[in-house]
Scaffold this active site. Structure first.
Site, short mmCIF file in Angstrom:
data_model
loop_
_atom_site.label_atom_id
_atom_site.label_comp_id
_atom_site.label_asym_id
_atom_site.label_seq_id
_atom_site.Cartn_x
_atom_site.Cartn_y
_atom_site.Cartn_z
N HIS A 129 0.96 -1.14 0.07
CA HIS A 129 0.13 0.06 0.04
C HIS A 129 0.87 1.21 0.00
O HIS A 129 2.05 1.04 0.42
CB HIS A 129 -0.92 0.03 1.24
N ALA A 179 14.17 -17.83 14.89
CA ALA A 179 12.73 -17.73 14.69
C ALA A 179 12.10 -16.35 15.10
O ALA A 179 12.35 -16.08 16.12
CB ALA A 179 12.32 -19.18 15.57
N LYS A 199 18.62 -8.47 15.28
CA LYS A 199 19.74 -7.96 15.79
C LYS A 199 21.04 -9.06 15.61
O LYS A 199 20.42 -10.11 16.00
CB LYS A 199 19.72 -7.44 17.27
N ARG A 202 25.64 -13.84 16.94
CA ARG A 202 26.95 -13.90 16.86
C ARG A 202 27.38 -14.33 15.62
O ARG A 202 26.57 -14.62 14.60
CB ARG A 202 27.28 -15.25 18.07
#
Ligand SMILES: CC(C)(COP(=O)(O)OP(=O)(O)OC[C@H]1O[C@@H](n2cnc3c(N)ncnc32)[C@H](O)[C@@H]1OP(=O)(O)O)[C@@H](O)C(=O)NCCC(=O)NCCS
Length: 204
Positions: A129, A179, A199, A202
């Protein structure tokens, strides 16, 4: 009682063998009738496939698709959706596995070789949209100027289940996405990222 359990297991086994044979035929028809260039594949369950007449979709070797509630029972199952809009291109490499996920391509989505996409993931290369309320609220809706940016997923990446991958994202080779992540920025290769927004966790 034991024999009843065995009988139930055998019936179930036969049912799934037959269902998978029908799934394959159904998927083959869907791929063919949507003009997709594809190779050998395994398809459990029935995917929803919609490629626009001016859209393009290429699928490499050994695709594995799991669609619906009986295949890949990780919860929140849906069918696989492969949706390619006008003038858009979806490329899926070799040895890719996709479970119960939705790929909606309005511009360009490229998925590399050996990529595994966990259940209930969605991949979008557009906002669908307008971000302008006048256009969004007009009747009929004004779909001009909707932002679309290509999405690329590198070879060997592993996308955890329930992930949302948004427009413009490049996921590097062998990256892992945790996940339930929402990925709105590029992910470098050989790193694990997770969360909302995703984020760095590692290096691999
Ligand atoms: C991302 C993942 C691979 C990381 O596994 P790991 O290396 O064993 O990581 P750990 O469990 O040691 O967690 C490391 C850190 O990442 C965080 N983390 C791990 N997974 C996360 C996730 N999905 N979302 C947010 N943060 C996550 C942990 O909380 C931990 O944080 P801390 O260092 O602040 O304590 C794993 O958690 C994951 O999400 N696997 C995907 C499973 C999946 O969906 N499979 C597909 C099924 S179809």
């Amino acid at each position: 009682m034991r024999s009843l359990i065995y009988f139930y297991k055998i019936i179930k086994l036969i049912y799934y063998q037959i269902d998978q044979a029908f799934s394959w035929i159904f998927t083959w028809l869907k791929f063919t009738l949507n003009g997709i260039k594809f190779n050998d594949f395994v398809s459990k369950g029935r995917p929803i496939v919609r490629v626009s007449i001016s859209g393009k979709c290429y699928i490499g070797k050994n695709l594995e698709l799991n669609s619906g509630k009986y295949y890949n029972m990780i919860g929140r199952q849906q069918q696989c959706y492969l949706i390619v809009g006008p003038n858009a291109t979806l490329i899926i490499g070799d040895n890719v596995g996709i479970s119960c996920s939705s790929i909606v391509c309005n511009k360009n989505i490229t998925i590399g070789n050996n990529v595994k996409i966990g259940g209930n993931t969605v991949i979008y290369d557009s906002d669908f949209h307008s971000l302008d309320k006048e256009k969004r609220n007009s009747i009929p809706e004004d779909l001009s100027g909707i932002v679309t940016k290509a999405v690329t997923i590198g070879n060997d990446a592993f996308i955890g289940s329930h992930t949302t991958i948004l427009k413009g994202v490049k996921i590097g080779e062998n990256a892992i996405i945790g996940a339930g992540s929402v990925v709105s920025k590029d992910i470098p290769k050989n790193q694990i990222w997770a969360g909302n927004p995703a984020k760095f966790i590692r290096n691999i």
